[in-house]
Design a protein around this motif. Structure first.
Motif, PDB file in Angstrom:
ATOM      1  N   GLU A 105      34.648  51.763  51.159  1.00 13.68           N
ATOM      2  CA  GLU A 105      34.230  51.738  49.752  1.00 13.68           C
ATOM      3  C   GLU A 105      35.199  50.905  48.910  1.00 13.68           C
ATOM      4  OE1 GLU A 105      34.228  55.014  46.189  1.00 13.68           O
ATOM      5  OE2 GLU A 105      33.409  55.655  48.121  1.00 13.68           O
ATOM      6  N   ASN A 106      36.482  51.090  49.125  1.00 11.18           N
ATOM      7  CA  ASN A 106      37.485  50.364  48.350  1.00 11.18           C
ATOM      8  C   ASN A 106      37.550  48.890  48.706  1.00 11.18           C
ATOM      9  OD1 ASN A 106      39.463  51.780  46.396  1.00 11.18           O
ATOM     10  ND2 ASN A 106      38.917  53.320  47.917  1.00 11.18           N
ATOM     11  N   LEU A 107      37.431  48.573  49.975  1.00 10.80           N
ATOM     12  CA  LEU A 107      37.494  47.175  50.377  1.00 10.80           C
ATOM     13  C   LEU A 107      36.339  46.389  49.763  1.00 10.80           C
ATOM     14  CD1 LEU A 107      39.101  45.130  52.075  1.00 10.80           C
ATOM     15  CD2 LEU A 107      37.442  45.535  53.900  1.00 10.80           C
ATOM     16  N   LEU A 108      35.148  46.959  49.796  1.00  7.44           N
ATOM     17  CA  LEU A 108      34.002  46.260  49.205  1.00  7.44           C
ATOM     18  C   LEU A 108      34.162  46.116  47.694  1.00  7.44           C
ATOM     19  CD1 LEU A 108      30.983  47.737  51.192  1.00  7.44           C
ATOM     20  CD2 LEU A 108      32.315  45.670  51.648  1.00  7.44           C
ATOM     21  N   ALA A 109      34.751  47.112  47.049  1.00  7.62           N
ATOM     22  CA  ALA A 109      34.922  47.053  45.594  1.00  7.62           C
ATOM     23  C   ALA A 109      36.030  46.095  45.172  1.00  7.62           C
ATOM     24  CB  ALA A 109      35.212  48.453  45.053  1.00  7.62           C
ATOM     25  N   GLN A 110      37.057  45.929  46.002  1.00  6.42           N
ATOM     26  CA  GLN A 110      38.192  45.106  45.584  1.00  6.42           C
ATOM     27  C   GLN A 110      38.200  43.713  46.174  1.00  6.42           C
ATOM     28  OE1 GLN A 110      42.234  45.788  47.384  1.00  6.42           O
ATOM     29  NE2 GLN A 110      41.328  47.806  47.683  1.00  6.42           N
ATOM     30  N   THR A 111      37.136  43.347  46.872  1.00 10.10           N
ATOM     31  CA  THR A 111      37.015  41.984  47.379  1.00 10.10           C
ATOM     32  C   THR A 111      35.663  41.416  46.967  1.00 10.10           C
ATOM     33  OG1 THR A 111      36.156  42.789  49.496  1.00 10.10           O
ATOM     34  CG2 THR A 111      38.513  42.331  49.388  1.00 10.10           C
ATOM     35  N   THR A 112      35.618  40.113  46.827  1.00 16.57           N
ATOM     36  CA  THR A 112      34.349  39.464  46.520  1.00 16.57           C
ATOM     37  C   THR A 112      33.489  39.458  47.781  1.00 16.57           C
ATOM     38  OG1 THR A 112      35.070  37.259  47.170  1.00 16.57           O
ATOM     39  CG2 THR A 112      35.531  37.930  44.878  1.00 16.57           C
ATOM     40  N   PRO A 113      32.190  39.213  47.652  1.00  9.90           N
ATOM     41  CA  PRO A 113      31.347  39.140  48.856  1.00  9.90           C
ATOM     42  C   PRO A 113      31.837  38.103  49.869  1.00  9.90           C
ATOM     43  CG  PRO A 113      29.981  39.296  46.900  1.00  9.90           C
ATOM     44  CD  PRO A 113      31.405  39.112  46.423  1.00  9.90           C
ATOM     45  N   GLU A 114      32.553  37.092  49.396  1.00 12.30           N
ATOM     46  CA  GLU A 114      33.106  36.072  50.302  1.00 12.30           C
ATOM     47  C   GLU A 114      34.396  36.523  50.976  1.00 12.30           C
ATOM     48  OE1 GLU A 114      30.591  34.721  47.209  1.00 12.30           O
ATOM     49  OE2 GLU A 114      32.632  35.448  46.919  1.00 12.30           O
ATOM     50  N   GLY A 115      34.978  37.633  50.512  1.00 11.97           N
ATOM     51  CA  GLY A 115      36.187  38.152  51.135  1.00 11.97           C
ATOM     52  C   GLY A 115      37.478  37.826  50.419  1.00 11.97           C
ATOM     53  N   VAL A 116      37.430  37.576  49.120  1.00 14.36           N
ATOM     54  CA  VAL A 116      38.641  37.267  48.361  1.00 14.36           C
ATOM     55  C   VAL A 116      39.096  38.535  47.636  1.00 14.36           C
ATOM     56  CG1 VAL A 116      39.692  35.792  46.618  1.00 14.36           C
ATOM     57  CG2 VAL A 116      37.822  34.906  48.038  1.00 14.36           C
ATOM     58  N   ARG A 118      40.438  40.745  44.892  1.00 21.84           N
ATOM     59  CA  ARG A 118      40.227  40.502  43.466  1.00 21.84           C
ATOM     60  C   ARG A 118      41.489  40.447  42.609  1.00 21.84           C
ATOM     61  NH1 ARG A 118      34.819  40.587  42.111  1.00 21.84           N
ATOM     62  NH2 ARG A 118      33.475  41.548  43.672  1.00 21.84           N
ATOM     63  N   GLU A 119      42.635  40.716  43.168  1.00 21.41           N
ATOM     64  CA  GLU A 119      43.850  40.558  42.362  1.00 21.41           C
ATOM     65  C   GLU A 119      44.345  39.120  42.406  1.00 21.41           C
ATOM     66  OE1 GLU A 119      46.664  43.932  42.394  1.00 21.41           O
ATOM     67  OE2 GLU A 119      45.216  44.855  43.754  1.00 21.41           O
ATOM     68  N   TRP A 120      43.644  38.284  43.173  1.00 28.86           N
ATOM     69  CA  TRP A 120      43.894  36.838  43.220  1.00 28.86           C
ATOM     70  C   TRP A 120      45.348  36.519  43.556  1.00 28.86           C
ATOM     71  CZ3 TRP A 120      39.087  35.965  43.600  1.00 28.86           C
ATOM     72  CH2 TRP A 120      38.166  36.565  42.756  1.00 28.86           C
ATOM     73  N   CYS A 121      45.924  37.312  44.410  1.00 28.81           N
ATOM     74  CA  CYS A 121      47.318  37.131  44.805  1.00 28.81           C
ATOM     75  C   CYS A 121      47.390  37.063  46.323  1.00 28.81           C
ATOM     76  CB  CYS A 121      48.143  38.304  44.287  1.00 28.81           C
ATOM     77  SG  CYS A 121      49.811  38.348  44.954  1.00 28.81           S
ATOM     78  N   GLY A 122      48.023  36.027  46.825  1.00 24.98           N
ATOM     79  CA  GLY A 122      48.111  35.856  48.266  1.00 24.98           C
ATOM     80  C   GLY A 122      48.757  37.018  48.978  1.00 24.98           C
ATOM     81  N   PHE A 171      50.286  30.314  52.437  1.00 28.52           N
ATOM     82  CA  PHE A 171      49.376  30.653  51.341  1.00 28.52           C
ATOM     83  C   PHE A 171      49.785  29.828  50.126  1.00 28.52           C
ATOM     84  CE2 PHE A 171      46.571  33.347  48.939  1.00 28.52           C
ATOM     85  CZ  PHE A 171      45.779  33.955  49.892  1.00 28.52           C
ATOM     86  N   PRO A 172      48.863  29.190  49.429  1.00 25.08           N
ATOM     87  CA  PRO A 172      49.232  28.404  48.245  1.00 25.08           C
ATOM     88  C   PRO A 172      49.914  29.278  47.196  1.00 25.08           C
ATOM     89  CG  PRO A 172      46.942  28.052  48.828  1.00 25.08           C
ATOM     90  CD  PRO A 172      47.438  29.174  49.688  1.00 25.08           C
ATOM     91  N   MET A 173      50.782  28.671  46.407  1.00 21.43           N
ATOM     92  CA  MET A 173      51.511  29.418  45.379  1.00 21.43           C
ATOM     93  C   MET A 173      50.663  29.554  44.118  1.00 21.43           C
ATOM     94  SD  MET A 173      55.389  27.962  45.715  1.00 21.43           S
ATOM     95  CE  MET A 173      55.745  28.516  44.076  1.00 21.43           C
ATOM     96  N   PHE A 174      49.984  30.681  43.987  1.00 24.05           N
ATOM     97  CA  PHE A 174      49.348  31.039  42.731  1.00 24.05           C
ATOM     98  C   PHE A 174      49.356  32.551  42.639  1.00 24.05           C
ATOM     99  CE2 PHE A 174      45.275  32.457  44.389  1.00 24.05           C
ATOM    100  CZ  PHE A 174      45.080  31.698  45.530  1.00 24.05           C
ATOM    101  N   GLY A 175      49.165  33.065  41.420  1.00 23.51           N
ATOM    102  CA  GLY A 175      49.306  34.499  41.215  1.00 23.51           C
ATOM    103  C   GLY A 175      50.736  34.916  41.477  1.00 23.51           C
ATOM    104  N   ASP A 176      50.916  35.998  42.205  1.00 22.82           N
ATOM    105  CA  ASP A 176      52.247  36.509  42.533  1.00 22.82           C
ATOM    106  C   ASP A 176      52.772  35.981  43.867  1.00 22.82           C
ATOM    107  OD1 ASP A 176      52.276  37.996  40.257  1.00 22.82           O
ATOM    108  OD2 ASP A 176      51.810  39.905  41.200  1.00 22.82           O
TER     109      ASP A 176
END
Length: 181
Positions: A105-116, A118-122, A171-176
């Motif tokens: 339940e949590n994995l589906l809620a915290q990731t986009t359908p593509e698998g990203v 959602r905190e956008w941090c590597g 992992f590219p440097m963006f977010g944290d």
């Protein structure tokens, strides 16, 4: 000893934060494996240790992480680590099934359908991915089914890592995300 507030669930009075409980369970299992053959593992120690692991499982069952976040995955990973390390608990299969259900339940809620994640941090993406992979492995070894949707989301998370990785697979440097070394 102070009495519990009226109508309080017994475990609510403890100052265990969700993240700390899951991580403590995970680290306790890892430490136990490292010192299993030590003379320090006396019957008395083992009884206290197993009672502590049981208490952690029971607390997470009754008072789980109450919000969608990477911490909810970390918490459930701790549950599955204990289930895998101590399958002798009578509730092991119940706890493992519940952990996979909550993690799903949590994995589906915290990731986009593509698998990203959602905190956008590597770092968080990789941590959630690592823990999800380990949970799938532990659940499979316990004979607990992992939903196909969970597996597909984890696959999407892996695909995402390879799609955005730098030429040296960092992992590219963006977010944290910190600079790779």
């Amino acid at each position: 000893m102070d009495a519990d507030p009226p109508n309080a669930r017994p475990l609510e009075r403890f100052a265990w934060l969700d993240l700390q409980t899951g991580i403590r369970a995970y680290k306790a299992v890892a430490a136990f494996k490292a010192m299993l053959h030590s003379d320090a593992i006396t019957p008395e120690f083992l009884a206290i240790f197993l009672a502590s692991l049981y208490d952690h499982q029971h607390k997470i069952e009754l008072i789980p992480m109450g919000q969608v976040a990477n911490k909810a995955i970390f918490e459930q990973r701790g549950v599955l680590d204990v289930c895998h390390a101590v399958p002798e608990f009578l509730e092991t299969l119940h706890w493992a099934k519940l952990a996979i259900e909550r993690a799903h339940e949590n994995l589906l809620a915290q990731t986009t359908p593509e698998g990203v994640q959602r905190e956008w941090c590597g770092g968080y993406h990789l941590a959630v991915l690592r823990d999800s992979l380990e949970m799938m492995e532990n659940a499979s070894q316990l004979g607990v089914a992992v939903p196909d949707e969970f597996r597909q989301r984890v696959r999407g998370m892996c695909d995402y890592v390879f799609a955005i990785a730098t030429p040296d697979l960092a992992f590219p440097m963006f977010g944290d995300t910190a600079e790779s070394r």
